[in-house]
Write an enzyme that holds these catalytic residues in place. Structure first.
Site, PDB file in Angstrom:
ATOM      1  N   TYR A   1      53.978  42.526  43.212  1.00 48.92           N
ATOM      2  CA  TYR A   1      52.677  42.653  43.866  1.00 48.92           C
ATOM      3  C   TYR A   1      51.592  42.995  42.852  1.00 48.92           C
ATOM      4  O   TYR A   1      50.506  42.392  42.860  1.00 48.92           O
ATOM      5  CB  TYR A   1      52.762  43.737  44.946  1.00 48.92           C
ATOM      6  CG  TYR A   1      51.475  43.957  45.704  1.00 48.92           C
ATOM      7  CD1 TYR A   1      50.976  42.971  46.552  1.00 48.92           C
ATOM      8  CD2 TYR A   1      50.771  45.154  45.591  1.00 48.92           C
ATOM      9  CE1 TYR A   1      49.797  43.177  47.266  1.00 48.92           C
ATOM     10  CE2 TYR A   1      49.602  45.363  46.297  1.00 48.92           C
ATOM     11  CZ  TYR A   1      49.111  44.372  47.129  1.00 48.92           C
ATOM     12  OH  TYR A   1      47.946  44.577  47.821  1.00 48.92           O
TER      13      TYR A   1
ATOM     14  N   LYS B   1      48.049  40.953  41.836  1.00 44.57           N
ATOM     15  CA  LYS B   1      46.715  41.535  41.984  1.00 44.57           C
ATOM     16  C   LYS B   1      46.011  41.686  40.631  1.00 44.57           C
ATOM     17  O   LYS B   1      44.782  41.572  40.562  1.00 44.57           O
ATOM     18  CB  LYS B   1      46.804  42.876  42.720  1.00 44.57           C
ATOM     19  CG  LYS B   1      47.217  42.718  44.188  1.00 44.57           C
ATOM     20  CD  LYS B   1      46.271  41.789  44.950  1.00 44.57           C
ATOM     21  CE  LYS B   1      46.616  41.677  46.414  1.00 44.57           C
ATOM     22  NZ  LYS B   1      45.671  40.810  47.161  1.00 44.57           N
TER      23      LYS B   1
END
Length: 266
Positions: free
Chosen positions: A164, A168
């Site tokens: 993740y 990002k």
């Protein structure tokens, strides 16, 4: 923020992906209140929630709303989204590339298919949204706004979030580079970077940790420490988005702003 002096024929139009719930829904409510017309995009399975939101916006704010369904990880769907909204509204002013997903796994336990899903939605979905918004805004020749959904996980590594965080961090890189590419067209490109926000996504991650550790529901989602002593609400993020798409933010580009109650200092 509303645009003084605009008429119905000149109302600005914003597209919001992942608009059916959570932060996307909060952004839609705020931008409608600000006087923008909207193109709302989400997966077909979210149709009921998205239609309910669209009706709320029409009744409460007189917003002209177009709903489109598809998958941000599919380029043709994003291209169709922009084309449909422009056909219905006549122009585009802002793209809010909000759609995203998250998982919690230590790196070596992250299945490849989950890594691919995160990359496809969070990175490709943002890339496609930026791409087709930029094509339309350049064609119009009147500038505009492009915003992406970064995260506190785009500012520092977080345990159990390797994949993740990687996606990002990629959104921050896309945002900075796109800002450099499109500044000459009067297009600003920025991102918002939420911390712990009370959304279905956060609650889904909390459920995972509840099952993993046998802790009471809410233990994980309420474990984030910040200066203000609470988790955020979607409207906390929406207020920042409202500013970044307004005329007041015309000299801001290439930035990723934390909305985290002071969890992380940048």
């Amino acid at each position: 923020m509303s645009q003084p002096g605009t008429t119905d024929s000149t109302r600005r139009v914003a597209i919001i992906t992942g608009a059916a719930e959570g932060i996307g829904r909060g952004i839609a409510l705020r931008l409608a209140k600000d006087g923008l017309d909207l193109g709302l995009f989400d997966l077909p399975r979210a149709e009921t929630r998205l239609q309910e939101l669209a009706e709320t916006l029409r009744k409460e704010y007189g917003t002209k709303v177009t709903t489109v369904y598809g998958d941000v990880s599919k380029e043709d769907d994003v291209k169709r989204l922009v084309e449909t909204v422009v056909q219905e509204h006549g122009s585009l002013y802002a793209m809010i590339a909000n759609a995203g997903v998250a998982i919690n796994r230590v790196l070596h336990e992250t299945p490849t298919e989950e890594l691919d899903r995160l990359l496809n939605i969070n990175v490709k979905g943002t890339f496609f949204s930026y791409k087709y918004a930029a094509i339309q805004l350049i064609k119009q020749g009147t500038g505009g706004r492009i915003l992406g959904a970064a995260s506190i996980a785009s500012k520092k590594g977080i345990a159990l979030h390797s994949a993740y965080c990687a996606t990002k961090f990629a959104v921050r890189g896309l945002t900075q580079s796109a800002a450099m590419d499109y500044g000459k067209y009067g297009i600003t490109v920025n991102a918002y970077a939420p911390g712990a926000i009370e959304t279905p996504l956060l609650h889904g991650l909390d459920e995972y940790h509840t099952k993993l550790n046998g802790q009471p529901p809410g233990t994980w989602s309420n474990s984030f420490s910040n200066i203000l002593g609470r988790n955020g609400q979607p409207e906390d993020v929406a207020k920042l988005v409202s500013f970044l798409v307004s005329d007041d933010a015309a000299f801001i580009t290439g930035q990723s702003y934390l909305v985290d109650g002071g969890t992380c200092f940048d």
